[in-house]
Design a protein around this motif. Sequence first.
Motif, PDB file in Angstrom:
ATOM      1  N   MET A   1     -27.572   2.389   3.081  1.00 45.81           N
ATOM      2  CA  MET A   1     -26.324   1.625   3.201  1.00 45.81           C
ATOM      3  C   MET A   1     -25.174   2.416   2.585  1.00 45.81           C
ATOM      4  O   MET A   1     -25.208   2.800   1.430  1.00 45.81           O
ATOM      5  N   SER A   2     -24.129   2.575   3.378  1.00 45.35           N
ATOM      6  CA  SER A   2     -22.994   3.344   2.879  1.00 45.35           C
ATOM      7  C   SER A   2     -22.346   2.705   1.670  1.00 45.35           C
ATOM      8  O   SER A   2     -21.778   3.376   0.831  1.00 45.35           O
TER       9      SER A   2
ATOM     10  N   ALA B  73     -22.536   8.785  12.903  1.00 49.46           N
ATOM     11  CA  ALA B  73     -23.431   9.405  11.917  1.00 49.46           C
ATOM     12  C   ALA B  73     -23.902   8.397  10.870  1.00 49.46           C
ATOM     13  O   ALA B  73     -24.976   8.573  10.280  1.00 49.46           O
ATOM     14  N   ASP B  74     -23.122   7.374  10.625  1.00 49.85           N
ATOM     15  CA  ASP B  74     -23.454   6.360   9.622  1.00 49.85           C
ATOM     16  C   ASP B  74     -22.610   5.128   9.903  1.00 49.85           C
ATOM     17  O   ASP B  74     -21.465   5.020   9.444  1.00 49.85           O
ATOM     18  N   PRO B  75     -23.167   4.172  10.660  1.00 51.46           N
ATOM     19  CA  PRO B  75     -22.371   2.985  11.021  1.00 51.46           C
ATOM     20  C   PRO B  75     -21.919   2.156   9.817  1.00 51.46           C
ATOM     21  O   PRO B  75     -21.091   1.259   9.969  1.00 51.46           O
ATOM     22  N   VAL B 157     -28.145  -0.272  14.622  1.00 51.78           N
ATOM     23  CA  VAL B 157     -28.286  -1.315  13.609  1.00 51.78           C
ATOM     24  C   VAL B 157     -26.909  -1.592  13.010  1.00 51.78           C
ATOM     25  O   VAL B 157     -26.249  -0.692  12.498  1.00 51.78           O
ATOM     26  N   LEU B 158     -26.488  -2.836  13.091  1.00 54.66           N
ATOM     27  CA  LEU B 158     -25.188  -3.245  12.554  1.00 54.66           C
ATOM     28  C   LEU B 158     -25.314  -3.452  11.047  1.00 54.66           C
ATOM     29  O   LEU B 158     -26.075  -4.313  10.600  1.00 54.66           O
ATOM     30  N   MET B 198     -13.619  11.277  15.035  1.00 58.50           N
ATOM     31  CA  MET B 198     -15.011  11.630  14.730  1.00 58.50           C
ATOM     32  C   MET B 198     -15.854  10.972  15.820  1.00 58.50           C
ATOM     33  O   MET B 198     -15.344  10.127  16.563  1.00 58.50           O
ATOM     34  N   ASP B 199     -17.103  11.354  15.944  1.00 61.35           N
ATOM     35  CA  ASP B 199     -17.977  10.663  16.889  1.00 61.35           C
ATOM     36  C   ASP B 199     -18.100   9.215  16.427  1.00 61.35           C
ATOM     37  O   ASP B 199     -18.362   8.949  15.243  1.00 61.35           O
ATOM     38  N   LEU B 200     -17.926   8.298  17.343  1.00 63.52           N
ATOM     39  CA  LEU B 200     -17.924   6.894  16.947  1.00 63.52           C
ATOM     40  C   LEU B 200     -18.500   6.010  18.044  1.00 63.52           C
ATOM     41  O   LEU B 200     -18.651   6.419  19.200  1.00 63.52           O
TER      42      LEU B 200
END
Lengths: 232, 232
Positions: A1-2, B73-75, B157-158, B198-200
Motif C-alpha cells: 500500500m502506497s 506502476a502503483d495504483p 486492484v483498487l 506517466m503510465d496511468l
Amino acid sequence: MSDFSQPFAAARADGSNPSAFETLGEGGHPVLGALYEVPARQGRAVQVKRGEVLTIINTYGSQVADFWAFCTADPGEHLSMEHLRPSLRKLCPTVGDALVTNRRRAILTFLSDSSKGVHDTLVASCDIHRYRDLGHSGYHDNCTDNLRMALAAIDVVLPRVPCPFNLWMNTPAHANGDMVWLPPVSQQGDAVSFRAEMDLIAVVSACPMDLLPINGADAVPRSLALSVSTAS
Amino acid sequence: MSDFSQPFAAARADGSNPSAFETLGEGGHPVLGALYEVPARQGRAVQVKRGEVLTIINTYGSQVADFWAFCTADPGEHLSMEHLRPSLRKLCPTVGDALVTNRRRAILTFLSDSSKGVHDTLVASCDIHRYRDLGHSGYHDNCTDNLRMALAAIDVVLPRVPCPFNLWMNTPAHANGDMVWLPPVSQQGDAVSFRAEMDLIAVVSACPMDLLPINGADAVPRSLALSVSTAS
C-alpha cells in the motif's frame, strides 16, 4: 500500500518526533476529563467512545490542528471531507452539523466552537513531498507522518490517508476559486468540541508547517491540547 | 478493506450494468485514435501511456463524467483532489495546469477544454449510501461501484476510492461556502483532453444520478465518449 510506503524511520530513529511511541493514556485510552498536550510538530491518537465529547484546544491561538476520525470497528470507514461537503451542501461544517464518513454515516456532531469558525476541508495534510516542493531539503516533520505514527503508537493499521479536517486553517477560496494561505484568525484558548456518534479513534497533528504563515504570521509551530469527557 | 466491502454483486448478477466485464480494447488497452463509448450509468477503465493524450467527450452536453487516474506502476498513487487544490492554489484546474497525485507528482497535464471550464473537485462519487439518503430503495447504479467494476474488469486492484475530478459537474460554492447542485453548462460535443505524464489507468463513469439535476434539468443520465491518441 502506497499510504505506508513512505518511511517515517527518520523521525522515529533520532527521537526528535516521538509520535510513533508516545500515547495519551494506555493505548490511547484517555483518562476522562484529563487535559493532554499534543506537542508542537507532533501527532497523537485518542480513543473516543460513542457519546463522549472530544475537545480540541488552540492553546496559543495561532496553531492549525490537522484532525482525523476513524471508526474503531473498521478504520477503513472514516471522517471524509468529500462526503461531508455534499452532505452539508457547504464547504465547512459549523456548530450543530453532523460530520459523516465515507459511508455517509454520522461519526461526529459539531457541538461547540469558540472561534470565528474559520476551518478548512479542502487541503491535504502536509507531507515530505510538500516540504520538498516548498524548497526544504531533508526530512521535515509533517502531518501525514504524524498520522501514521500516532496510529502506529496505538497499534492501529492505517488503511489510507484521508483528507483532514484542518481546524483553524485559514486558506479560503475567493469567488473565482483562487485560494490563499493566511494566518489563523483564532484566539488563544479557542476550542472546538465534537460528540462521538460511534466509537472512534481521533488523531490530532499540531501542524509543523514553518515555511508558510498558516500557523501564525511568525510561522512558529506550537502545541495544542485535547480532552475527552463524558457527555454533559 | 472497507473500500471493497460494499458488494456490487447486484449490478453484476442481473447484467444490467456490465461495467465489471466489458472493456475498452483488450484488457483496457485502447486502439489509439478509436472513439469508445462509455454507456449511460456505466464505467470504463482505459490504459494510457506516458505522453499519450486522453480525450473525454460530452456527447450529449448534459452528462457529468466522474474521472479518476491511477499510476499503472502503483495504483495506490493516484490523481488527488486534496493535493491538487493546494498545488494549484485554486479549487478547479484549468487548461495548462499540472494535475498531481497524492505524492504531489504530475500525473496529467490539462491540455484543452472546449467547455466553459465548469468542473468540480469537491464532491465524492455517488454510492449506494448517497441514493439511500436521497430516498431511493434497493440497488442504484453509482459511480463508486462503476469505478470498482471498471478496474475489476481489467484485473486492477483498487486500493481506495479517491475523490473524483467531476468533469462538467456544476456544483459551485457561493462566497459564504454554501454549495448548489445545478445542471451542467456544457454543450453537446464539448471535450476535455489531458496528456499523461506517466503510465496511468484512467477511469470514467457516466454518472447515473437521476434524483438531482446534475446530469441536466431532465435528470436523464446519458453516455459519454473517450479516445486515447498519440501526442499531436
